[in-house]
Design a protein around this motif. Structure first.
Motif, PDB file in Angstrom:
ATOM      1  N   ILE A   1       0.866  -1.184   0.000  1.00 11.87           N
ATOM      2  CA  ILE A   1       0.000   0.000   0.000  1.00 11.87           C
ATOM      3  C   ILE A   1       0.898   1.226   0.000  1.00 11.87           C
ATOM      4  CG2 ILE A   1      -1.725   1.329   1.296  1.00 11.87           C
ATOM      5  CD1 ILE A   1      -2.656  -1.344   2.528  1.00 11.87           C
ATOM      6  N   VAL A   2       0.604   2.179  -0.864  1.00 11.06           N
ATOM      7  CA  VAL A   2       1.391   3.405  -0.936  1.00 11.06           C
ATOM      8  C   VAL A   2       0.450   4.605  -0.983  1.00 11.06           C
ATOM      9  CG1 VAL A   2       1.657   3.254  -3.443  1.00 11.06           C
ATOM     10  CG2 VAL A   2       3.294   4.572  -2.113  1.00 11.06           C
ATOM     11  N   VAL A   3       0.711   5.593  -0.117  1.00  9.15           N
ATOM     12  CA  VAL A   3      -0.070   6.835  -0.084  1.00  9.15           C
ATOM     13  C   VAL A   3       0.654   7.841  -0.979  1.00  9.15           C
ATOM     14  CG1 VAL A   3      -0.982   8.696   1.348  1.00  9.15           C
ATOM     15  CG2 VAL A   3      -0.932   6.350   2.225  1.00  9.15           C
ATOM     16  N   LYS A  39       5.444  -4.778 -13.254  1.00 10.28           N
ATOM     17  CA  LYS A  39       6.529  -5.427 -13.999  1.00 10.28           C
ATOM     18  C   LYS A  39       6.346  -5.175 -15.490  1.00 10.28           C
ATOM     19  CE  LYS A  39       8.071  -7.455 -10.253  1.00 10.28           C
ATOM     20  NZ  LYS A  39       8.342  -6.480  -9.270  1.00 10.28           N
ATOM     21  N   VAL A  40       7.473  -4.945 -16.157  1.00  7.66           N
ATOM     22  CA  VAL A  40       7.463  -4.802 -17.609  1.00  7.66           C
ATOM     23  C   VAL A  40       7.974  -6.120 -18.185  1.00  7.66           C
ATOM     24  CG1 VAL A  40       8.331  -3.510 -19.590  1.00  7.66           C
ATOM     25  CG2 VAL A  40       7.886  -2.322 -17.431  1.00  7.66           C
ATOM     26  N   ASN A  41       7.134  -6.781 -18.960  1.00  5.22           N
ATOM     27  CA  ASN A  41       7.493  -8.060 -19.572  1.00  5.22           C
ATOM     28  C   ASN A  41       8.446  -7.851 -20.744  1.00  5.22           C
ATOM     29  OD1 ASN A  41       5.769  -9.587 -17.835  1.00  5.22           O
ATOM     30  ND2 ASN A  41       4.024  -8.931 -19.070  1.00  5.22           N
ATOM     31  N   ALA A  42       9.098  -8.923 -21.160  1.00  2.51           N
ATOM     32  CA  ALA A  42      10.061  -8.876 -22.263  1.00  2.51           C
ATOM     33  C   ALA A  42       9.445  -8.314 -23.543  1.00  2.51           C
ATOM     34  CB  ALA A  42      10.632 -10.261 -22.516  1.00  2.51           C
ATOM     35  N   ASP A  43       8.148  -8.562 -23.751  1.00  9.27           N
ATOM     36  CA  ASP A  43       7.476  -8.066 -24.955  1.00  9.27           C
ATOM     37  C   ASP A  43       6.959  -6.635 -24.808  1.00  9.27           C
ATOM     38  OD1 ASP A  43       5.290  -8.359 -23.275  1.00  9.27           O
ATOM     39  OD2 ASP A  43       4.211  -9.762 -24.584  1.00  9.27           O
ATOM     40  N   GLY A  44       7.250  -6.011 -23.658  1.00  9.87           N
ATOM     41  CA  GLY A  44       6.824  -4.627 -23.416  1.00  9.87           C
ATOM     42  C   GLY A  44       5.475  -4.492 -22.754  1.00  9.87           C
ATOM     43  N   SER A  45       4.746  -5.593 -22.613  1.00 12.33           N
ATOM     44  CA  SER A  45       3.450  -5.531 -21.931  1.00 12.33           C
ATOM     45  C   SER A  45       3.662  -5.349 -20.426  1.00 12.33           C
ATOM     46  CB  SER A  45       2.637  -6.802 -22.203  1.00 12.33           C
ATOM     47  OG  SER A  45       3.297  -7.934 -21.671  1.00 12.33           O
ATOM     48  N   LEU A  46       2.636  -4.914 -19.751  1.00 10.22           N
ATOM     49  CA  LEU A  46       2.724  -4.636 -18.323  1.00 10.22           C
ATOM     50  C   LEU A  46       2.027  -5.717 -17.515  1.00 10.22           C
ATOM     51  CD1 LEU A  46       1.986  -0.799 -18.429  1.00 10.22           C
ATOM     52  CD2 LEU A  46       4.214  -1.934 -18.367  1.00 10.22           C
ATOM     53  N   ASP A  47       2.656  -6.110 -16.414  1.00  7.94           N
ATOM     54  CA  ASP A  47       2.112  -7.131 -15.519  1.00  7.94           C
ATOM     55  C   ASP A  47       1.749  -6.444 -14.201  1.00  7.94           C
ATOM     56  OD1 ASP A  47       1.589  -9.215 -13.771  1.00  7.94           O
ATOM     57  OD2 ASP A  47       3.474 -10.272 -14.152  1.00  7.94           O
ATOM     58  N   PHE A  48       0.460  -6.417 -13.892  1.00 10.75           N
ATOM     59  CA  PHE A  48      -0.046  -5.736 -12.705  1.00 10.75           C
ATOM     60  C   PHE A  48      -0.327  -6.696 -11.545  1.00 10.75           C
ATOM     61  CE2 PHE A  48      -1.159  -3.101 -16.353  1.00 10.75           C
ATOM     62  CZ  PHE A  48      -0.709  -1.862 -15.942  1.00 10.75           C
ATOM     63  N   LYS A  49       0.092  -7.948 -11.674  1.00  8.11           N
ATOM     64  CA  LYS A  49      -0.208  -8.970 -10.663  1.00  8.11           C
ATOM     65  C   LYS A  49       0.251  -8.549  -9.264  1.00  8.11           C
ATOM     66  CE  LYS A  49       2.236 -12.680 -10.862  1.00  8.11           C
ATOM     67  NZ  LYS A  49       3.139 -13.103  -9.845  1.00  8.11           N
ATOM     68  N   ASP A  50       1.431  -7.966  -9.150  1.00 11.01           N
ATOM     69  CA  ASP A  50       1.979  -7.563  -7.857  1.00 11.01           C
ATOM     70  C   ASP A  50       1.928  -6.052  -7.636  1.00 11.01           C
ATOM     71  OD1 ASP A  50       2.624 -10.224  -7.137  1.00 11.01           O
ATOM     72  OD2 ASP A  50       4.478 -10.113  -8.315  1.00 11.01           O
ATOM     73  N   ALA A  51       1.117  -5.359  -8.440  1.00 14.38           N
ATOM     74  CA  ALA A  51       1.025  -3.900  -8.322  1.00 14.38           C
ATOM     75  C   ALA A  51       0.505  -3.496  -6.945  1.00 14.38           C
ATOM     76  CB  ALA A  51       0.105  -3.353  -9.410  1.00 14.38           C
ATOM     77  N   LYS A  52       1.037  -2.394  -6.447  1.00 13.54           N
ATOM     78  CA  LYS A  52       0.632  -1.886  -5.134  1.00 13.54           C
ATOM     79  C   LYS A  52      -0.756  -1.265  -5.183  1.00 13.54           C
ATOM     80  CE  LYS A  52       5.306  -0.930  -3.577  1.00 13.54           C
ATOM     81  NZ  LYS A  52       6.171   0.011  -2.862  1.00 13.54           N
ATOM     82  N   THR A  53      -1.382  -1.212  -4.022  1.00 13.35           N
ATOM     83  CA  THR A  53      -2.614  -0.449  -3.867  1.00 13.35           C
ATOM     84  C   THR A  53      -2.213   1.006  -3.674  1.00 13.35           C
ATOM     85  OG1 THR A  53      -3.852  -2.292  -2.926  1.00 13.35           O
ATOM     86  CG2 THR A  53      -4.641  -0.066  -2.406  1.00 13.35           C
ATOM     87  N   ILE A  54      -2.731   1.862  -4.526  1.00 18.60           N
ATOM     88  CA  ILE A  54      -2.422   3.294  -4.513  1.00 18.60           C
ATOM     89  C   ILE A  54      -3.545   4.032  -3.811  1.00 18.60           C
ATOM     90  CG2 ILE A  54      -2.133   5.331  -5.973  1.00 18.60           C
ATOM     91  CD1 ILE A  54      -1.121   3.369  -8.162  1.00 18.60           C
ATOM     92  N   VAL A  55      -3.192   4.852  -2.834  1.00 14.70           N
ATOM     93  CA  VAL A  55      -4.147   5.707  -2.128  1.00 14.70           C
ATOM     94  C   VAL A  55      -3.736   7.137  -2.476  1.00 14.70           C
ATOM     95  CG1 VAL A  55      -5.171   6.282   0.092  1.00 14.70           C
ATOM     96  CG2 VAL A  55      -4.282   3.966  -0.305  1.00 14.70           C
ATOM     97  N   TYR A 108      -3.839  -0.338 -15.300  1.00 16.31           N
ATOM     98  CA  TYR A 108      -3.764  -0.522 -13.847  1.00 16.31           C
ATOM     99  C   TYR A 108      -5.149  -0.924 -13.333  1.00 16.31           C
ATOM    100  CZ  TYR A 108      -1.023   0.157  -9.588  1.00 16.31           C
ATOM    101  OH  TYR A 108      -0.275  -0.044  -8.448  1.00 16.31           O
ATOM    102  N   PRO A 109      -5.237  -1.933 -12.486  1.00 12.40           N
ATOM    103  CA  PRO A 109      -6.554  -2.377 -11.998  1.00 12.40           C
ATOM    104  C   PRO A 109      -7.236  -1.312 -11.125  1.00 12.40           C
ATOM    105  CG  PRO A 109      -4.835  -4.006 -11.535  1.00 12.40           C
ATOM    106  CD  PRO A 109      -4.147  -2.770 -11.995  1.00 12.40           C
ATOM    107  N   ALA A 110      -8.468  -0.977 -11.462  1.00 14.40           N
ATOM    108  CA  ALA A 110      -9.220   0.027 -10.695  1.00 14.40           C
ATOM    109  C   ALA A 110      -9.345  -0.382  -9.230  1.00 14.40           C
ATOM    110  CB  ALA A 110     -10.601   0.226 -11.309  1.00 14.40           C
ATOM    111  N   SER A 111      -9.416  -1.667  -8.970  1.00 16.00           N
ATOM    112  CA  SER A 111      -9.565  -2.150  -7.592  1.00 16.00           C
ATOM    113  C   SER A 111      -8.342  -1.858  -6.734  1.00 16.00           C
ATOM    114  CB  SER A 111      -9.850  -3.653  -7.587  1.00 16.00           C
ATOM    115  OG  SER A 111      -8.749  -4.360  -8.150  1.00 16.00           O
ATOM    116  N   LYS A 112      -7.224  -1.514  -7.365  1.00 16.97           N
ATOM    117  CA  LYS A 112      -5.995  -1.209  -6.624  1.00 16.97           C
ATOM    118  C   LYS A 112      -5.734   0.291  -6.535  1.00 16.97           C
ATOM    119  CE  LYS A 112      -3.602  -5.554  -7.320  1.00 16.97           C
ATOM    120  NZ  LYS A 112      -2.276  -6.152  -7.504  1.00 16.97           N
ATOM    121  N   ILE A 113      -6.757   1.089  -6.841  1.00 15.88           N
ATOM    122  CA  ILE A 113      -6.641   2.546  -6.760  1.00 15.88           C
ATOM    123  C   ILE A 113      -7.710   3.070  -5.820  1.00 15.88           C
ATOM    124  CG2 ILE A 113      -6.644   4.729  -8.019  1.00 15.88           C
ATOM    125  CD1 ILE A 113      -6.017   3.094 -10.569  1.00 15.88           C
ATOM    126  N   LYS A 114      -7.301   3.862  -4.835  1.00 18.93           N
ATOM    127  CA  LYS A 114      -8.211   4.506  -3.888  1.00 18.93           C
ATOM    128  C   LYS A 114      -8.040   6.015  -4.045  1.00 18.93           C
ATOM    129  CE  LYS A 114      -8.631   0.292  -2.446  1.00 18.93           C
ATOM    130  NZ  LYS A 114      -9.644  -0.549  -3.042  1.00 18.93           N
TER     131      LYS A 114
END
Length: 150
Positions: free
Chosen positions: A36-38, A80-96, A123-129
Motif C-alpha cells: 500500500i502506498v499513499v 513489472k514490464v514483460n520482455a514483450d513490453g506488456s505490463l504485468d499488474f499482478k503484484d502492483a501496489k494499492t495506490i491511495v 492498472y486495476p481500478a480495484s488497486k486505486i483509492k
C-alpha cells in the motif's frame, strides 16, 4: 471555482473513493504493508509546501508521456514490464491518492483523464483509492500536515 472544477465522487467503476476515516485507515495499513502506498499526486512545489504525513510525491505530470508513466509504475508501484513490453499488474501496489481537494483535477488526471493515465495503461481500478477531499478537507479538519509552510 477559479482553481478548477468539482470532481466526480466516483472516478471509475471499481475504484473506491475514500472519506477521511477510510483514508486514515489506509495510512495506518501503509506503515506495515509495503503493498500500500499513499501518493500525493500534486506537483513537487505543492508537495514541498504542505502534505499529509507518510505520503510520497508522484506528480500527475509523470503520466503525460508513455515512458515516464511506465517508469513511474515500475519503480513506485511494483508493476513489472514483460520482455514483450506488456505490463504485468499482478503484484502492483494499492495506490491511495490525493491532490488539493474536491475541485482539483490532478489525481483524476493521473488516474484516468490523460492519455497514459493509470487506468488507460491497464492498472486495476480495484488497486486505486481516491481521497477526493484531499488537502482542502484534510487541513479544514485540522489534521496533521508536514512541509515548509506548516
Amino acid at each position: 471555482t477559479h482553481r478548477g472544477v468539482p470532481q466526480p465522487m466516483i472516478l471509475a467503476e471499481g475504484l473506491e473513493t475514500l472519506g477521511e476515516l477510510e483514508f486514515i485507515d489506509y495510512m495506518k495499513k501503509a506503515q506495515t504493508d509495503t503493498n500500500i502506498v499513499v501518493i500525493d499526486t500534486r506537483t513537487p512545489s505543492w508537495y514541498e509546501k504542505l502534505r499529509i504525513p507518510g505520503a510520497i510525491n508522484v506528480p500527475y505530470t509523470n503520466f503525460s508521456a508513455k515512458a515516464s508513466a511506465i517508469e513511474t509504475m515500475e519503480f513506485e508501484f511494483n508493476v513489472k514490464v514483460n520482455a514483450d513490453g506488456s505490463l504485468d499488474f499482478k503484484d502492483a501496489k494499492t495506490i491511495v491518492a490525493y491532490c488539493n481537494g474536491n475541485w482539483c483535477g490532478q489525481t483524476p488526471a493521473m488516474v484516468k483523464n490523460v492519455k497514459y493515465s493509470l487506468l488507460n495503461m491497464g492498472y486495476p481500478a480495484s488497486k486505486i483509492k481516491y481521497y477526493r477531499g484531499g488537502m482542502q478537507s484534510w487541513t479544514s479538519l485540522g489534521f496533521t500536515v508536514v512541509g515548509s509552510e506548516k
